[in-house]
Motif scaffolding. Structure first.
Motif, mmCIF file in Angstrom:
data_model
loop_
_atom_site.group_PDB
_atom_site.id
_atom_site.type_symbol
_atom_site.label_atom_id
_atom_site.label_comp_id
_atom_site.label_asym_id
_atom_site.label_seq_id
_atom_site.Cartn_x
_atom_site.Cartn_y
_atom_site.Cartn_z
ATOM 1 N N GLY A 19 0.562 15.665 -12.231
ATOM 2 C CA GLY A 19 2.021 15.671 -12.157
ATOM 3 C C GLY A 19 2.508 15.718 -10.718
ATOM 4 N N LEU A 20 1.838 16.505 -9.889
ATOM 5 C CA LEU A 20 2.191 16.581 -8.472
ATOM 6 C C LEU A 20 1.972 15.226 -7.804
ATOM 7 C CD1 LEU A 20 3.021 18.087 -5.906
ATOM 8 C CD2 LEU A 20 0.652 18.872 -5.710
ATOM 9 N N ASP A 21 0.849 14.573 -8.118
ATOM 10 C CA ASP A 21 0.583 13.254 -7.544
ATOM 11 C C ASP A 21 1.667 12.261 -7.948
ATOM 12 O OD1 ASP A 21 -1.723 14.156 -6.288
ATOM 13 O OD2 ASP A 21 -3.052 13.484 -7.908
ATOM 14 N N LEU A 22 2.094 12.304 -9.208
ATOM 15 C CA LEU A 22 3.155 11.415 -9.683
ATOM 16 C C LEU A 22 4.471 11.709 -8.959
ATOM 17 C CD1 LEU A 22 4.079 9.222 -11.692
ATOM 18 C CD2 LEU A 22 4.585 11.074 -13.301
ATOM 19 N N ALA A 23 4.802 12.983 -8.813
ATOM 20 C CA ALA A 23 6.032 13.367 -8.123
ATOM 21 C C ALA A 23 5.999 12.903 -6.665
ATOM 22 C CB ALA A 23 6.227 14.879 -8.195
ATOM 23 N N LEU A 24 4.861 13.052 -6.003
ATOM 24 C CA LEU A 24 4.741 12.611 -4.611
ATOM 25 C C LEU A 24 4.878 11.091 -4.496
ATOM 26 C CD1 LEU A 24 1.876 14.967 -3.401
ATOM 27 C CD2 LEU A 24 4.250 14.980 -2.590
ATOM 28 N N GLN A 25 4.262 10.355 -5.432
ATOM 29 C CA GLN A 25 4.382 8.893 -5.417
ATOM 30 C C GLN A 25 5.843 8.476 -5.576
ATOM 31 O OE1 GLN A 25 1.822 7.578 -8.586
ATOM 32 N NE2 GLN A 25 -0.045 8.165 -7.505
ATOM 33 N N ASN A 26 6.563 9.136 -6.489
ATOM 34 C CA ASN A 26 7.975 8.819 -6.697
ATOM 35 C C ASN A 26 8.812 9.166 -5.470
ATOM 36 O OD1 ASN A 26 7.699 7.738 -9.272
ATOM 37 N ND2 ASN A 26 7.849 9.730 -10.240
ATOM 38 N N MET A 27 8.498 10.290 -4.823
ATOM 39 C CA MET A 27 9.220 10.695 -3.621
ATOM 40 C C MET A 27 9.011 9.678 -2.507
ATOM 41 S SD MET A 27 8.720 12.160 -0.303
ATOM 42 C CE MET A 27 6.998 12.514 -0.451
ATOM 43 N N ILE A 28 7.777 9.249 -2.304
ATOM 44 C CA ILE A 28 7.460 8.281 -1.260
ATOM 45 C C ILE A 28 8.160 6.949 -1.544
ATOM 46 C CG2 ILE A 28 5.591 6.886 -0.270
ATOM 47 C CD1 ILE A 28 3.799 9.444 -0.727
ATOM 48 N N SER A 29 8.113 6.514 -2.784
ATOM 49 C CA SER A 29 8.763 5.263 -3.180
ATOM 50 C C SER A 29 10.264 5.333 -2.931
ATOM 51 C CB SER A 29 8.472 4.981 -4.649
ATOM 52 O OG SER A 29 9.164 3.843 -5.081
ATOM 53 N N PHE A 30 10.894 6.438 -3.326
ATOM 54 C CA PHE A 30 12.333 6.599 -3.109
ATOM 55 C C PHE A 30 12.662 6.596 -1.621
ATOM 56 C CE2 PHE A 30 15.926 9.271 -2.050
ATOM 57 C CZ PHE A 30 16.937 8.625 -2.746
ATOM 58 N N ALA A 31 11.922 7.350 -0.833
ATOM 59 C CA ALA A 31 12.199 7.433 0.605
ATOM 60 C C ALA A 31 12.040 6.070 1.264
ATOM 61 C CB ALA A 31 11.285 8.456 1.265
ATOM 62 N N ASN A 32 11.049 5.305 0.857
ATOM 63 C CA ASN A 32 10.846 3.979 1.434
ATOM 64 C C ASN A 32 11.985 3.031 1.069
ATOM 65 O OD1 ASN A 32 8.501 4.481 2.895
ATOM 66 N ND2 ASN A 32 7.199 4.096 1.132
ATOM 67 N N LYS A 33 12.497 3.130 -0.152
ATOM 68 C CA LYS A 33 13.616 2.271 -0.575
ATOM 69 C C LYS A 33 14.925 2.694 0.076
ATOM 70 C CE LYS A 33 11.615 1.270 -5.082
ATOM 71 N NZ LYS A 33 11.683 1.582 -6.511
ATOM 72 N N ALA A 34 15.080 3.988 0.352
ATOM 73 C CA ALA A 34 16.355 4.522 0.852
ATOM 74 C C ALA A 34 16.487 4.476 2.370
ATOM 75 C CB ALA A 34 16.531 5.959 0.356
ATOM 76 N N THR A 35 15.453 4.052 3.077
ATOM 77 C CA THR A 35 15.500 4.040 4.544
ATOM 78 C C THR A 35 15.334 2.624 5.070
ATOM 79 O OG1 THR A 35 13.116 4.510 4.657
ATOM 80 C CG2 THR A 35 14.610 6.391 4.779
ATOM 81 N N ARG A 36 15.808 2.435 6.296
ATOM 82 C CA ARG A 36 15.636 1.139 6.963
ATOM 83 C C ARG A 36 14.157 0.906 7.237
ATOM 84 N NH1 ARG A 36 20.282 2.736 10.908
ATOM 85 N NH2 ARG A 36 22.052 2.323 9.553
ATOM 86 N N PRO A 37 13.741 -0.344 7.379
ATOM 87 C CA PRO A 37 12.313 -0.661 7.548
ATOM 88 C C PRO A 37 11.610 0.052 8.701
ATOM 89 C CG PRO A 37 13.551 -2.646 7.095
ATOM 90 C CD PRO A 37 14.557 -1.548 7.257
ATOM 91 N N ASN A 38 12.250 0.225 9.845
ATOM 92 C CA ASN A 38 11.571 0.832 10.998
ATOM 93 C C ASN A 38 11.910 2.305 11.185
ATOM 94 O OD1 ASN A 38 10.236 -1.545 11.648
ATOM 95 N ND2 ASN A 38 11.992 -2.303 12.793
ATOM 96 N N THR A 39 12.397 2.942 10.151
ATOM 97 C CA THR A 39 12.754 4.354 10.240
ATOM 98 C C THR A 39 11.501 5.205 10.450
ATOM 99 O OG1 THR A 39 14.637 4.039 8.777
ATOM 100 C CG2 THR A 39 13.813 6.280 8.992
#
Length: 157
Positions: A19-39
C-alpha cells in the motif's frame, strides 16, 4: 489497513508495504503531472521519533538531555530490534526505491536527526505526555534548511 484506487477500496486488502508503494507511486505521478518539466523537486526523508518504553499513547518518553551516540542510535532505530521508532527507516527504504528512476532529489535528514533525541520539546509547555515527534527551535530543522540551501546552491554551480 485499507487502501483505495479510483475512489474504491482495493480488495483483497493490500499489505501495508504494498500500500505504501502504491501511495508513493501515485504521489510521484501526481507531482510529475502538476509541475513544469524542468522543475527541481526534492523529497525529504522521514523525521525520526525518539520514544522509549512505548509510543506517545503508551507511556513512551524522551527525556534525553544530550545527543545519542552511534551505539544508542542503532539500539533505538535498528530494523532488527523492531522498536517503536523504526518506521522512519522502513518508510525511507520504500521512498528511496520509489524515487530511484525519477527526477526527484532526496534530501536525507533521517540519519543526522536520529542522533538528536535531546531536541524534542518532551513535556515542556505543559504537555500531558512527552512530545518526542516534534522539534525545538533552533534545532535540527535549521540544519535541514541548511542542507536544502546547500543542495540548491550546488545545482547553480
Amino acid at each position: 489497513m485499507l487502501f483505495f484506487e479510483k475512489g474504491r477500496p482495493i480488495v483483497p486488502p493490500l499489505l501495508p508495504p504494498a500500500g505504501l508503494d502504491l501511495a508513493l507511486q501515485n504521489m510521484i505521478s501526481f507531482a510529475n503531472k502538476a509541475t513544469r518539466p524542468n522543475t527541481v523537486k526534492f523529497f525529504r526523508t522521514q523525521s525520526p521519533r525518539h520514544f522509549e518504553g512505548g509510543d506517545w499513547n503508551e507511556g513512551g518518553s524522551c527525556q534525553c538531555n544530550q545527543p545519542l551516540s552511534s551505539k544508542e542510535v542503532e539500539e533505538i532505530f535498528s530494523l532488527d530490534n523492531n522498536s517503536t521508532n523504526v518506521e522512519a527507516r522502513l518508510v525511507n527504504q520504500h521512498l528511496v526505491k520509489a524515487l530511484q528512476q525519477t527526477s526527484f532529489r532526496v534530501l536525507d535528514i533521517t540519519r543526522m536527526s536520529e542522533f538528536r533525541a535531546d531536541a524534542h520539546p518532551s513535556t515542556t509547555g505543559g504537555k500531558k505526555h512527552d512530545d518526542c515527534m516534534h522539534w525545538c527551535l533552533p534545532g535540527p530543522t535549521d540544519t535541514w534548511n541548511d542542507l536544502l540551501a546547500l543542495s540548491l546552491e550546488a545545482l547553480e554551480s
